[in-house]
Write an enzyme that holds these catalytic residues in place. Structure first.
Site, PDB file in Angstrom:
ATOM      1  N   ASN A 193       0.801  -1.215   0.000  1.00 52.01           N
ATOM      2  CA  ASN A 193       0.000   0.000   0.000  1.00 52.01           C
ATOM      3  C   ASN A 193       0.842   1.278   0.000  1.00 52.01           C
ATOM      4  O   ASN A 193       0.358   2.324  -0.394  1.00 52.01           O
ATOM      5  CB  ASN A 193      -0.959   0.015   1.188  1.00 52.01           C
ATOM      6  CG  ASN A 193      -0.309  -0.390   2.488  1.00 52.01           C
ATOM      7  OD1 ASN A 193       0.317  -1.457   2.564  1.00 52.01           O
ATOM      8  ND2 ASN A 193      -0.440   0.428   3.498  1.00 52.01           N
ATOM      9  N   GLN A 221      -5.195  -3.450  -1.969  1.00 53.80           N
ATOM     10  CA  GLN A 221      -4.813  -2.386  -2.912  1.00 53.80           C
ATOM     11  C   GLN A 221      -5.065  -2.783  -4.361  1.00 53.80           C
ATOM     12  O   GLN A 221      -5.090  -1.926  -5.240  1.00 53.80           O
ATOM     13  CB  GLN A 221      -3.329  -2.047  -2.739  1.00 53.80           C
ATOM     14  CG  GLN A 221      -2.999  -1.315  -1.457  1.00 53.80           C
ATOM     15  CD  GLN A 221      -3.605   0.077  -1.416  1.00 53.80           C
ATOM     16  OE1 GLN A 221      -3.794   0.729  -2.442  1.00 53.80           O
ATOM     17  NE2 GLN A 221      -3.943   0.546  -0.229  1.00 53.80           N
ATOM     18  N   HIS A 239     -13.695   0.164  -0.279  1.00 52.32           N
ATOM     19  CA  HIS A 239     -13.389   1.598  -0.399  1.00 52.32           C
ATOM     20  C   HIS A 239     -12.085   1.877  -1.136  1.00 52.32           C
ATOM     21  O   HIS A 239     -11.727   3.036  -1.334  1.00 52.32           O
ATOM     22  CB  HIS A 239     -13.408   2.287   0.974  1.00 52.32           C
ATOM     23  CG  HIS A 239     -12.239   1.988   1.863  1.00 52.32           C
ATOM     24  ND1 HIS A 239     -11.192   2.862   2.036  1.00 52.32           N
ATOM     25  CD2 HIS A 239     -11.951   0.921   2.629  1.00 52.32           C
ATOM     26  CE1 HIS A 239     -10.326   2.344   2.889  1.00 52.32           C
ATOM     27  NE2 HIS A 239     -10.755   1.171   3.264  1.00 52.32           N
ATOM     28  N   THR A 273     -25.896  -9.216  10.847  1.00 52.53           N
ATOM     29  CA  THR A 273     -26.811  -8.871   9.763  1.00 52.53           C
ATOM     30  C   THR A 273     -26.007  -8.351   8.584  1.00 52.53           C
ATOM     31  O   THR A 273     -25.186  -7.447   8.728  1.00 52.53           O
ATOM     32  CB  THR A 273     -27.811  -7.806  10.235  1.00 52.53           C
ATOM     33  OG1 THR A 273     -28.581  -8.363  11.301  1.00 52.53           O
ATOM     34  CG2 THR A 273     -28.750  -7.405   9.103  1.00 52.53           C
ATOM     35  N   CYS A 330       5.785  11.459  11.661  1.00 54.09           N
ATOM     36  CA  CYS A 330       5.074  12.602  12.200  1.00 54.09           C
ATOM     37  C   CYS A 330       3.637  12.631  11.710  1.00 54.09           C
ATOM     38  O   CYS A 330       2.747  13.122  12.378  1.00 54.09           O
ATOM     39  CB  CYS A 330       5.801  13.859  11.793  1.00 54.09           C
ATOM     40  SG  CYS A 330       7.573  13.639  11.944  1.00 54.09           S
TER      41      CYS A 330
HETATM   42  C1  LIG Z   1      -2.796  -3.472   2.041  1.00 54.14           C
HETATM   43  C2  LIG Z   1      -3.932  -3.146   2.948  1.00 54.14           C
HETATM   44  N1  LIG Z   1      -4.439  -4.103   3.754  1.00 54.14           N
HETATM   45  C3  LIG Z   1      -5.468  -3.866   4.572  1.00 54.14           C
HETATM   46  C4  LIG Z   1      -6.060  -2.628   4.662  1.00 54.14           C
HETATM   47  C5  LIG Z   1      -7.191  -2.433   5.598  1.00 54.14           C
HETATM   48  O1  LIG Z   1      -8.413  -2.399   4.927  1.00 54.14           O
HETATM   49  P1  LIG Z   1      -9.649  -1.539   5.502  1.00 54.14           P
HETATM   50  O2  LIG Z   1      -9.235  -0.125   5.372  1.00 54.14           O
HETATM   51  O3  LIG Z   1     -10.782  -1.859   4.594  1.00 54.14           O
HETATM   52  O4  LIG Z   1      -9.871  -1.958   6.896  1.00 54.14           O
HETATM   53  C6  LIG Z   1      -5.553  -1.591   3.829  1.00 54.14           C
HETATM   54  C7  LIG Z   1      -6.114  -0.221   3.851  1.00 54.14           C
HETATM   55  O5  LIG Z   1      -6.261   0.468   4.803  1.00 54.14           O
HETATM   56  C8  LIG Z   1      -4.474  -1.863   2.971  1.00 54.14           C
HETATM   57  O6  LIG Z   1      -3.962  -0.905   2.190  1.00 54.14           O
HETATM   58  C1  LIG Z   2     -30.970  -8.059  20.492  1.00 56.60           C
HETATM   59  C2  LIG Z   2     -30.055  -8.099  19.323  1.00 56.60           C
HETATM   60  N1  LIG Z   2     -28.739  -8.198  19.519  1.00 56.60           N
HETATM   61  C3  LIG Z   2     -27.866  -8.231  18.493  1.00 56.60           C
HETATM   62  C4  LIG Z   2     -28.302  -8.158  17.192  1.00 56.60           C
HETATM   63  C5  LIG Z   2     -27.283  -8.196  16.109  1.00 56.60           C
HETATM   64  O1  LIG Z   2     -27.077  -6.932  15.548  1.00 56.60           O
HETATM   65  P1  LIG Z   2     -26.644  -6.756  14.022  1.00 56.60           P
HETATM   66  O2  LIG Z   2     -27.812  -7.209  13.233  1.00 56.60           O
HETATM   67  O3  LIG Z   2     -26.401  -5.296  13.856  1.00 56.60           O
HETATM   68  O4  LIG Z   2     -25.445  -7.589  13.804  1.00 56.60           O
HETATM   69  C6  LIG Z   2     -29.683  -8.059  16.935  1.00 56.60           C
HETATM   70  C7  LIG Z   2     -30.266  -7.975  15.582  1.00 56.60           C
HETATM   71  O5  LIG Z   2     -30.032  -8.750  14.694  1.00 56.60           O
HETATM   72  C8  LIG Z   2     -30.586  -8.035  18.027  1.00 56.60           C
HETATM   73  O6  LIG Z   2     -31.897  -7.937  17.844  1.00 56.60           O
HETATM   74  S1  FES Z   3       5.981  14.781  15.165  1.00 58.88           S
HETATM   75 FE1  FES Z   3       7.694  14.327  14.021  1.00 58.88          FE
HETATM   76  S2  FES Z   3       8.607  16.230  13.581  1.00 58.88           S
HETATM   77 FE2  FES Z   3       6.846  16.681  14.673  1.00 58.88          FE
END
Ligand SMILES: Cc1ncc(COP(=O)(O)O)c(C=O)c1O
Ligand SMILES: Cc1ncc(COP(=O)(O)O)c(C=O)c1O
Ligand code: FES
Ligand code: FES
Lengths: 123, 386, 386
Positions: free
Chosen positions: B151, B179, B201, B237, B325
């Site tokens: 990345n 990537q 994304h 879900t 930084c």
């Molecule tokens: C090479 C690589 N692996 C993993 C991730 C993590 O993915 P996400 O941002 O969807 O959590 C990223 C980006 O942040 C990435 O560039």
């Molecule tokens: C009481 C309760 N806990 C947890 C969940 C799980 O949440 P999510 O659907 O956002 O994964 C649900 C719904 O599915 C729920 O009704």
């Molecule tokens: S945090 Fe690295 S120079 Fe400022």
């Protein structure tokens, strides 16, 4: 991330440069951690008449360098020695917490420059 | 002010077509895919269509695609899932020193649980060596995880050869293709890939959705417990709008991919050539040829990355840096350090990542403003000219 | 055909205002919240605004809100996170026999890891007893997790009293408030709640986003490893559009909540009264008073839930059932069984869950069509009239 005052000092840094044959030069930091600050002083009758800096570092490093030069110009050495890193950060209206440690070294560089001046004078 | 987005490796804008489809599946066709009624069936059908499209993007079977909340979850599921399910076979994992934190910190966590992890070194171009990989394999090795492309510096690893070696040795091969998927052709069958992580994304779908490809027959244990969604591989879900958007983005990505790759590569090459020509003391990081189409990564000697970024930002250009930084950590990018860059050089790195929405005018503007910024920062630097 | 949605406990439509805001944060303000440039700062600011709004919904502090991919992840993080972080203090967890699978299967998983779990029984109204809870506490108890309100029968537990007891004993108290947050007032401070799970798609935000409230000072270990997002509590690029939508939905939910609660309760009471009046051999499941505003859960004796659902569906009405046949599992709802219902009665259950978008006309239509459906199915049933 940075407030307007920090950004102002970052984008229009005051007193950038070097002083040839400076009365005192102080350097702190190292490239490993990302900051190097060098401060040059001109001193007359224990008063800081001119100050310049060069900095390798992030926005905070440049802004604090700029700020500290503004704070000390015209001050006596004793007054300058009382300026802390914290005071510089406060004068800038604060820095992001992550930046408080590594970039907030400008006062240290100033103190090193004063020490250098005193050592040179003592010789 | 002009706003130019050159940070496509961090995230991409969602294609309008994708976003509008998602909106439809939020406000109108909003059913829970587990419900038996019309709203539910409509949601499930759309989800299964999306699964086909994501599978087609990488030449997998639909039943080999498991939807996740993103790349980080996919990486966690792949690594922990294989580790826990195959503990009896062995406790050794091989990965590289330049993985994303989602792999790296997961491996570190597993080390605390009694697994042993080998982190392969890379050369100055961020390439691993197949020889090193071969030598690292023991009879306890259950998993090889090597990222498809890095990345930060964009280097593409010899995935096919790694896959072949793993297949011969009977070791599972996972690749973090976050990537790559959607931005560069992938064929999991041809490349002998057993598991592959992708994230929406990074290719014009939304944040918060991704997928893990798990080849049929690979033993993986679920890590998120609850209702038996995704054939017991990932409870929760299903994010139907996100998934439908991921499917659409996969479909769009597949269309004319070669053309888009060529277009982005062309812009990127122009940008690299311009920078190298106009600015002295610059180093291009990453492999000269085996690199992702959109990736350019430079080290500008004597200056620091965050100040460079902030200056670019003031000119309306969005990019990123491997400087410590920027991230608020103490060390600069572990990738740049693993490639043998010194701390100073790593600190001065700038990552410019282009996407299909960029134009030649963007590149020209960049080439106009960067030289003076670099010059100004260098004039302030105690490391320069002294 | 009329389409009436009476399955708000399964999922809710996303408010148009919420969806349109999300679209804006996908196509336009699409930055990665970790980026330092303008796109990134814009995303981060929106995310932090959303955190404030979600915090305000339950009277927490913004820094106590951690965004997740939904209710299931929140439950996993709460239970495993506390278990792993407090293993040295003890290995005993108390929960109930009527939790959602996200809690239940997580606890079962922890049992395999050496934790001991007590599942509190409930009475015929699905209420736990504080006496049972008190008796279950040992000096190894590190966590009490009791759902705020049940997703099938709507029963609301004595949360404040549980919180008080837990606080006195110095034991962490988590509540799964997935059904409650955004639909019914919650004040975590007043109720002594240490951790609370909520999920966007149950209150007019999108699927794929939720939050876990963790009171300041509670020790929780992260379960998803990677970049240090969410102050190291939850790695993974933040789902900015989802989060921004969650914030907006929280803001909307808070406005006139009492009014909306009264409105939905009114419709629900009318529906219950109508069913009880028009149809013989019906049982209302769940607590008569301490129940969620939108929840009605009936057992229609002598018939089976799935056939009922399918018939309703043909009339354009979306509802759900605790019948085993609906879920494809062998047993009917563990909640109904825990309440002491026989298998037959549990099989004939119908859950009707109303939302703010429902109208009196919806209820009237339901009351028009249900009696004949029930009658028709009963006339086919070998259990009826014999
Ligand atoms: C090479 C690589 N692996 C993993 C991730 C993590 O993915 P996400 O941002 O969807 O959590 C990223 C980006 O942040 C990435 O560039
Ligand atoms: C009481 C309760 N806990 C947890 C969940 C799980 O949440 P999510 O659907 O956002 O994964 C649900 C719904 O599915 C729920 O009704
Ligand atoms: S945090 Fe690295 S120079 Fe400022
Ligand atoms: S009656 Fe057919 S699955 Fe239950």
């Amino acid at each position: 991330m940075y407030n307007d005052k920090v950004m102002d000092h970052f984008s229009n840094p005051r007193n950038v440069g070097e002083i040839k044959d400076a009365a005192g030069v102080g350097e702190v930091g190292n490239a490993k951690c990302g900051d190097i600050m060098r401060i040059y002083l001109q001193v007359e009758n224990d008063i800081i008449t001119d100050v310049k800096f060069k900095t390798f570092g992030c926005g905070a490093a440049i802004a604090t360098s700029s700020m500290v030069t503004e704070m000390v110009k015209g001050k006596t050495l004793d007054e300058a020695l009382t300026i802390s890193n914290q005071a510089v950060a406060e004068a800038l209206g604060g820095l992001p917490p992550a930046k408080m440690h590594c970039s907030n070294l400008a006062a240290d560089a100033l103190h090193e420059a004063i020490k250098d001046y005193i050592a040179k004078k003592g010789k | 002010m002009k706003r130019i987005y050159f940070d496509h490796s961090a995230t991409t804008p969602v294609d309008r077509e994708v976003a509008e489809l998602m909106l439809e599946y939020m406000t109108d066709k909003f059913g829970n895919a587990s419900s038996v009624h019309a709203f539910g069936r409509e949601a499930r059908k759309a989800m299964e269509d999306a699964r086909e499209k994501v599978a087609a993007l990488i030449n997998a079977e639909p039943r080999e695609i498991f939807f996740t909340s993103g790349g980080t979850e996919g990486d966690n599921l792949a690594i922990k899932g294989v580790a826990y399910a195959n503990r009896k076979k062995g406790n050794h994992i091989i990965t590289t020193g330049i993985e994303h934190h989602a792999i790296f910190h997961t491996c570190e966590y597993l080390e605390k649980q009694g697994f042993t992890v080998t982190y392969l070194p890379v050369d100055e171009n961020a390439m691993i060596s197949l020889e090193d990989l071969k030598n690292a394999i023991t009879d306890k090795t259950i998993l090889i995880s090597v990222m498809f492309a890095n990345n930060e510096v964009g280097t593409i690893q010899p995935i096919k050869e790694i896959g072949q070696l793993a297949r011969e040795k009977g070791i599972y091969f996972h690749t973090d293709a976050v990537q790559v998927a959607g931005n560069y052709p992938i064929d999991v069958k041809e490349l002998n890939i057993d598991m592959l992580t992708l994230s929406g994304h990074k290719f014009y779908a939304s944040k918060g959705v991704g997928a893990l490809y798990i080849r049929r027959g690979v033993r993986v244990e679920e890590i998120q417990h609850g209702g038996g969604h995704e054939r017991n591989m990932r409870a929760g879900t299903e994010n139907v709008p996100g998934i439908v958007g991921l499917g659409k983005a996969a479909e769009i990505a597949k269309q004319d991919m070669d053309k888009k790759v060529a277009y982005v590569t062309g812009l990127r090459d122009k940008l690299i050539a311009g920078v190298m020509e106009k600015i002295p003391h610059v180093k291009l990081n990453g492999h000269p040829e085996m690199r992702m189409p959109g990736n350019a990564n430079f080290s500008f000697l004597f200056i620091e990355g965050e100040s460079l970024l902030l200056n670019l930002d003031m000119k309306g250009i969005a990019a990123s840096s491997g400087s410590a930084c920027t991230s608020g950590s103490l060390d600069p990018s572990h990738v740049l350090l693993a490639m043998g860059l010194s701390h100073e050089v790593a600190h001065g790195s700038l990552r410019v990542t282009l996407g299909k929405g960029n134009t030649e005018a963007d590149v020209n503007y960049f080439l106009d403003v960067v030289p003076e910024i670099v010059e100004r920062l260098r004039s302030m630097s105690p490391l320069y000219g002294s």
